[in-house]
Design a protein around this motif. Structure first.
Motif, PDB file in Angstrom:
ATOM      1  N   THR A   1       0.841  -1.200   0.000  1.00 15.34           N
ATOM      2  CA  THR A   1       0.000   0.000   0.000  1.00 15.34           C
ATOM      3  C   THR A   1       0.875   1.248   0.000  1.00 15.34           C
ATOM      4  OG1 THR A   1      -1.769  -1.144   1.166  1.00 15.34           O
ATOM      5  CG2 THR A   1      -1.785   1.260   1.287  1.00 15.34           C
ATOM      6  N   ILE A   2       0.457   2.234  -0.790  1.00 14.18           N
ATOM      7  CA  ILE A   2       1.154   3.520  -0.844  1.00 14.18           C
ATOM      8  C   ILE A   2       0.267   4.572  -0.176  1.00 14.18           C
ATOM      9  CG2 ILE A   2       2.014   5.354  -2.351  1.00 14.18           C
ATOM     10  CD1 ILE A   2       2.458   3.135  -4.489  1.00 14.18           C
ATOM     11  N   TYR A   3       0.856   5.322   0.737  1.00 12.31           N
ATOM     12  CA  TYR A   3       0.204   6.489   1.330  1.00 12.31           C
ATOM     13  C   TYR A   3       0.908   7.703   0.724  1.00 12.31           C
ATOM     14  CZ  TYR A   3      -1.432   2.907   4.517  1.00 12.31           C
ATOM     15  OH  TYR A   3      -2.000   1.764   5.037  1.00 12.31           O
ATOM     16  N   PHE A   4       0.282   8.257  -0.311  1.00 13.14           N
ATOM     17  CA  PHE A   4       0.919   9.332  -1.078  1.00 13.14           C
ATOM     18  C   PHE A   4       0.504  10.687  -0.512  1.00 13.14           C
ATOM     19  CE2 PHE A   4       1.607  12.468  -4.254  1.00 13.14           C
ATOM     20  CZ  PHE A   4       2.718  12.046  -4.967  1.00 13.14           C
ATOM     21  N   VAL A   5       1.494  11.520  -0.227  1.00 16.70           N
ATOM     22  CA  VAL A   5       1.245  12.869   0.279  1.00 16.70           C
ATOM     23  C   VAL A   5       1.881  13.872  -0.680  1.00 16.70           C
ATOM     24  CG1 VAL A   5       1.624  14.480   2.190  1.00 16.70           C
ATOM     25  CG2 VAL A   5       1.242  12.037   2.664  1.00 16.70           C
TER      26      VAL A   5
ATOM     27  N   ALA B   1       7.560   2.330   5.626  1.00 18.55           N
ATOM     28  CA  ALA B   1       8.741   2.957   5.024  1.00 18.55           C
ATOM     29  C   ALA B   1       8.362   4.399   4.661  1.00 18.55           C
ATOM     30  CB  ALA B   1       9.173   2.190   3.781  1.00 18.55           C
ATOM     31  N   TYR B   2       9.342   5.285   4.653  1.00 17.04           N
ATOM     32  CA  TYR B   2       9.104   6.697   4.358  1.00 17.04           C
ATOM     33  C   TYR B   2      10.112   7.150   3.306  1.00 17.04           C
ATOM     34  CZ  TYR B   2       6.042   6.913   8.415  1.00 17.04           C
ATOM     35  OH  TYR B   2       5.013   6.702   9.297  1.00 17.04           O
ATOM     36  N   VAL B   3       9.593   7.656   2.169  1.00 15.97           N
ATOM     37  CA  VAL B   3      10.449   8.059   1.056  1.00 15.97           C
ATOM     38  C   VAL B   3       9.929   9.394   0.510  1.00 15.97           C
ATOM     39  CG1 VAL B   3      11.415   7.384  -1.180  1.00 15.97           C
ATOM     40  CG2 VAL B   3      10.745   5.608   0.460  1.00 15.97           C
TER      41      VAL B   3
ATOM     42  N   SER C   1      14.447  10.729   9.711  1.00 12.38           N
ATOM     43  CA  SER C   1      14.730   9.305   9.421  1.00 12.38           C
ATOM     44  C   SER C   1      13.853   8.805   8.272  1.00 12.38           C
ATOM     45  CB  SER C   1      14.516   8.452  10.672  1.00 12.38           C
ATOM     46  OG  SER C   1      15.473   8.780  11.646  1.00 12.38           O
ATOM     47  N   TYR C   2      14.186   9.212   7.081  1.00 17.86           N
ATOM     48  CA  TYR C   2      13.471   8.762   5.885  1.00 17.86           C
ATOM     49  C   TYR C   2      14.463   8.779   4.729  1.00 17.86           C
ATOM     50  CZ  TYR C   2      13.252  13.765   4.776  1.00 17.86           C
ATOM     51  OH  TYR C   2      13.581  15.066   4.499  1.00 17.86           O
ATOM     52  N   ARG C   3      14.042   8.184   3.623  1.00 21.93           N
ATOM     53  CA  ARG C   3      14.932   8.064   2.470  1.00 21.93           C
ATOM     54  C   ARG C   3      14.510   9.041   1.376  1.00 21.93           C
ATOM     55  NH1 ARG C   3      14.721   4.720  -1.910  1.00 21.93           N
ATOM     56  NH2 ARG C   3      12.929   3.548  -1.141  1.00 21.93           N
ATOM     57  N   LEU C   4      15.481   9.553   0.637  1.00 23.64           N
ATOM     58  CA  LEU C   4      15.209  10.394  -0.534  1.00 23.64           C
ATOM     59  C   LEU C   4      15.337   9.569  -1.799  1.00 23.64           C
ATOM     60  CD1 LEU C   4      17.261  13.590   0.420  1.00 23.64           C
ATOM     61  CD2 LEU C   4      14.795  13.246   0.660  1.00 23.64           C
TER      62      LEU C   4
ATOM     63  N   LEU D   1       9.078  -1.049  -4.404  1.00 20.92           N
ATOM     64  CA  LEU D   1       8.496  -1.047  -3.062  1.00 20.92           C
ATOM     65  C   LEU D   1       8.410  -2.474  -2.512  1.00 20.92           C
ATOM     66  CD1 LEU D   1       5.567   1.507  -3.454  1.00 20.92           C
ATOM     67  CD2 LEU D   1       7.850   1.923  -2.532  1.00 20.92           C
ATOM     68  N   THR D   2       8.846  -2.646  -1.271  1.00 14.66           N
ATOM     69  CA  THR D   2       8.796  -3.969  -0.635  1.00 14.66           C
ATOM     70  C   THR D   2       7.884  -3.985   0.587  1.00 14.66           C
ATOM     71  OG1 THR D   2      10.753  -3.428   0.684  1.00 14.66           O
ATOM     72  CG2 THR D   2      11.117  -4.588  -1.414  1.00 14.66           C
ATOM     73  N   ARG D   3       7.453  -2.813   1.049  1.00  8.05           N
ATOM     74  CA  ARG D   3       6.525  -2.756   2.184  1.00  8.05           C
ATOM     75  C   ARG D   3       5.660  -1.521   2.074  1.00  8.05           C
ATOM     76  NH1 ARG D   3      11.194  -0.580   6.279  1.00  8.05           N
ATOM     77  NH2 ARG D   3       9.618   0.163   7.711  1.00  8.05           N
ATOM     78  N   ASP D   4       4.604  -1.446   2.876  1.00  9.06           N
ATOM     79  CA  ASP D   4       3.717  -0.288   2.858  1.00  9.06           C
ATOM     80  C   ASP D   4       4.546   0.973   3.103  1.00  9.06           C
ATOM     81  OD1 ASP D   4       1.778  -2.184   2.538  1.00  9.06           O
ATOM     82  OD2 ASP D   4       0.834  -1.885   4.487  1.00  9.06           O
ATOM     83  N   THR D   5       4.292   1.998   2.288  1.00  7.29           N
ATOM     84  CA  THR D   5       5.197   3.143   2.226  1.00  7.29           C
ATOM     85  C   THR D   5       4.461   4.471   2.170  1.00  7.29           C
ATOM     86  OG1 THR D   5       6.842   1.798   1.044  1.00  7.29           O
ATOM     87  CG2 THR D   5       7.077   4.180   0.857  1.00  7.29           C
ATOM     88  N   VAL D   6       4.975   5.449   2.911  1.00  3.20           N
ATOM     89  CA  VAL D   6       4.540   6.837   2.778  1.00  3.20           C
ATOM     90  C   VAL D   6       5.473   7.503   1.777  1.00  3.20           C
ATOM     91  CG1 VAL D   6       4.253   9.065   3.937  1.00  3.20           C
ATOM     92  CG2 VAL D   6       3.695   6.936   5.152  1.00  3.20           C
ATOM     93  N   LEU D   7       4.899   8.007   0.693  1.00  2.00           N
ATOM     94  CA  LEU D   7       5.669   8.723  -0.326  1.00  2.00           C
ATOM     95  C   LEU D   7       5.252  10.187  -0.306  1.00  2.00           C
ATOM     96  CD1 LEU D   7       5.489   6.336  -3.432  1.00  2.00           C
ATOM     97  CD2 LEU D   7       7.461   6.756  -1.970  1.00  2.00           C
TER      98      LEU D   7
END
Length: 199
Positions: free
Chosen positions: A9-13, A60-62, A86-89, A150-156
């Motif tokens: 799942t993607i949580y897109f912001v 995950a946070y990207v 603590s997130y990835r670019l 993507l390998t896990r639910d992620t906030v993008l």
């Protein structure tokens, strides 16, 4: 099962508002910071995420590397009690570039280059603005690998154009609709398989 059915799942912001958003200017890859409204929207997105996901620390946070997306991510994370930085670019998430049109409003584009503006209106998805601009079709090619990685639910946290590309690539939204759909600031676009909803 297809890849889309098993995709996390993607949580897109979308980043919060900037002064250029307020003025209707094409930002593209210009690094314009959030304004005060945008900062409030970033925190609102954090509260929405906290209400939506029981354990947001497990996601995950990207983010796109632009300052407006980084500040949105950091304010969002702070609101939900996570370390802000603590997130990835991911460079692939930068907004599409409008080339020579960046910094202009659509009204100014239509006045200065009516023929080119008309060409884009006829085919928003495939038209690339002059001076090295990108089309949405080109953007999809750039961001599709992000979906595949993507390998896990992620906030993008990224941009309006990137959200439109994801809706077409991940959810099968028609390119005509995706090119014009409203991408809200301060809300969360949840993409689950081929379904999407705003929260």
């Amino acid at each position: 099962m297809t890849a889309s059915e098993t995709r996390p799942t993607i949580y897109f912001v979308r980043h919060g508002e900037t002064d250029w958003n307020l003025e209707g200017r094409l930002q593209g890859q210009r690094d314009i910071p959030l304004n005060d409204v945008g900062r409030v929207q970033a925190e609102e997105a954090g509260r929405r995420l906290q209400a939506l996901v029981p354990n947001p620390e497990d996601l995950a946070y990207v983010a796109s590397p632009m300052s407006r997306t980084r500040e949105t991510m950091e304010r969002l994370r702070k609101v939900i009690g996570l370390h802000p930085e603590s997130y990835r670019l991911d460079e692939r998430l930068v907004e599409l570039t409008f080339g020579e049109w960046e910094g202009m409003t659509w009204k100014e584009v239509r006045k200065k280059e009516p023929q080119r503006a008309s060409l884009r209106e006829r085919d928003k998805w495939n038209y690339a603005p002059p001076g090295g601009g990108e089309s949405y079709a080109m953007l999809v090619d750039r961001v599709r690998p992000v979906l595949n990685d993507l390998t896990r639910d992620t906030v993008l946290v990224a941009h309006g154009g990137v959200a439109r590309a994801f809706l077409a690539a991940a959810c099968g939204v028609s390119t005509r609709d995706a090119a014009s759909i409203d991408i809200w600031q301060g809300k969360i676009l949840v993409i689950e398989g081929r379904k999407h909803r705003w929260v």
